[in-house]
Design an enzyme around this catalytic site. Structure first.
Site, short mmCIF file in Angstrom:
data_model
loop_
_atom_site.label_atom_id
_atom_site.label_comp_id
_atom_site.label_asym_id
_atom_site.label_seq_id
_atom_site.Cartn_x
_atom_site.Cartn_y
_atom_site.Cartn_z
N CYS A 1 -17.54 0.85 2.25
CA CYS A 1 -16.16 0.71 2.75
C CYS A 1 -15.97 1.53 4.03
CB CYS A 1 -15.17 1.15 1.67
SG CYS A 1 -13.47 1.23 2.24
N CYS B 1 -13.20 4.14 3.71
CA CYS B 1 -13.65 5.29 2.91
C CYS B 1 -14.45 6.27 3.77
CB CYS B 1 -14.50 4.82 1.73
SG CYS B 1 -13.65 3.69 0.60
#
Length: 402
Positions: A24, A27
């Site tokens: 991600c 993230c």
């Protein structure tokens, strides 16, 4: 392993945790901020422990906590899990953790304490009085909405002199030097206010960005008496967060009005040039002539699922194209091979059936030919015992028959 982790979480009084995925992009962007949050919370001596969990490796735990996107930040307080939906900055995350980890209702025992808190918070929700059904309701509301704001309690003599209460107990909302008292519905109207936001880029000093920010500030200041019961005003740096709420890509700078109670939003149908245009836009929302978009209906929920899936795929390919090709290309390749194998099997089956039918027809022809030979041999066998004269006479009789 999952049960051990659940027991571990339950033994922690407070845990601020981020659920992430290794692929991600958001993230990865959050990771340095999250490390700073952990260091500062530890240095503060906070009882809140900061951690993170790979939701792809512990999918059952992530599912149990209702994780549907990445990164997801939650504060675990006993058996309760509070979602964080604010800006992903160090200060905002720490403020959220301290607010939720503390008591639901914070007492203000003195005027000095009240003034100190009032300087730090633009909006104060204050319960005044003793035990009552209203206080029980106030606590119930606080338990659900502590993720958004603080809730306080105080005695009547602690309140500012300009606050006059008709009766006790009461709930008072104080903002920008004004106040009003909960009348049975007001508290919930405030908590479900419409929010007018100027979505801008703080780093962009162009006239358009600064103008929209100034318009929002002027309306909030000059038209407070008209709109303060229904609207809150503010500005937001960047459109990432607002795009995730609206499931759309807004071009900044722009104005958007959010209805936090039903997830609807309003966009101006024309360019906001000045304060009068903004006031007209707000009045159109209040009288129902402005078109509401979004919502929390079934179609919007389906759209949310599709948008989250699309965002996940795009995030994977942006952060790591090779990993994205592997994650999504491998299953597609396997499915393609399976489909190809099924098609080939059907084709081979058809060819085998055709060959079998052809062979069967050939065998039948051979069988028919063999029968003719056997008939000829049988015929010759019948004629073997006859003399030459009898044979000639037999042939003449057969020719006459023919």
């Amino acid at each position: 392993m999952v049960e051990q982790l659940n027991v571990f979480f339950s033994n922690l009084s407070f845990m601020l945790k981020v659920f992430y995925a290794p692929w991600c992009g958001h993230c990865k962007k959050l990771e340095p901020v999250w490390n700073e949050v952990g260091i500062e919370m530890k240095n503060m001596g906070s009882p809140v422990k900061v951690g993170k969990m790979d939701a792809t490796s512990f999918s059952s735990i992530a599912s149990e906590f209702g994780v549907r996107g990445y990164p997801t930040i939650k504060l675990l307080k006993g058996d309760l899990a509070y979602n964080y939906r604010g800006p992903r900055t160090k200060d905002d995350i720490i403020e959220f953790a301290n607010r939720v980890a503390g008591p639901l209702i914070r007492p203000l025992p003195s005027q000095h304490m009240f003034e100190h808190v009032q300087k730090r918070h633009r909006v104060l929700f204050v319960y005044v009085g003793g035990e009552s059904p209203l206080k029980e309701k106030y606590i119930e509301v606080a338990s659900e909405l502590i993720v958004y704001t603080y809730f306080f309690s105080a005695s009547e003599d602690v309140l500012p002199e300009y606050v006059t209460l008709p009766e006790l107990p009461a709930v008072v909302v104080i903002k920008d030097g004004t106040y009003f008292v909960y009348d049975g519905n007001g508290l919930f109207l405030i908590l479900g206010k419409l929010v007018a936001i100027a979505v801008i880029d703080d780093k962009n000093s162009s006239v358009e960005h600064t103008r929209l920010k100034s318009i929002i500030q002027e309306v909030a200041r000059d038209y407070r008496d008209h709109f303060h019961r229904d609207f809150q005003f503010g500005h937001m740096d960047g459109n990432d967060y607002i795009n995730s709420l609206l499931m759309d890509d807004l071009t900044i700078p722009t104005i958007v009005v959010l209805n936090t109670s039903n997830q609807q939003y309003f966009l101006p149908d024309r360019h906001i040039e000045n304060t009068e245009d903004m006031v007209q836009f707000i009045n159109n929302i209040l009288d129902g002539t402005a078109e509401a978009q979004g919502g929390d209906g079934l179609l919007q929920r389906i759209k949310r699922i599709i948008y989250d899936a699309k965002s996940t795929v795009v995030s994977v390919f942006k952060s790591s194209p090779l990993l994205g090709c592997f994650l999504f290309g491998l299953p597609l390749g396997v499915i393609s091979i399976m489909c190809y194998g099924i098609c080939i099997a059907d084709t081979d089956g058809g060819v085998d059936e055709h060959e079998a039918a052809k062979k069967e027809n050939s065998d039948r022809e051979l069988t028919d030919e063999g029968s003719e030979e056997e008939q000829e041999e049988e015929k010759n066998g019948r004629y073997t015992g006859l003399s030459d004269g009898e044979l000639k006479q037999k042939d003449v009789m057969e020719k006459k028959k023919d």
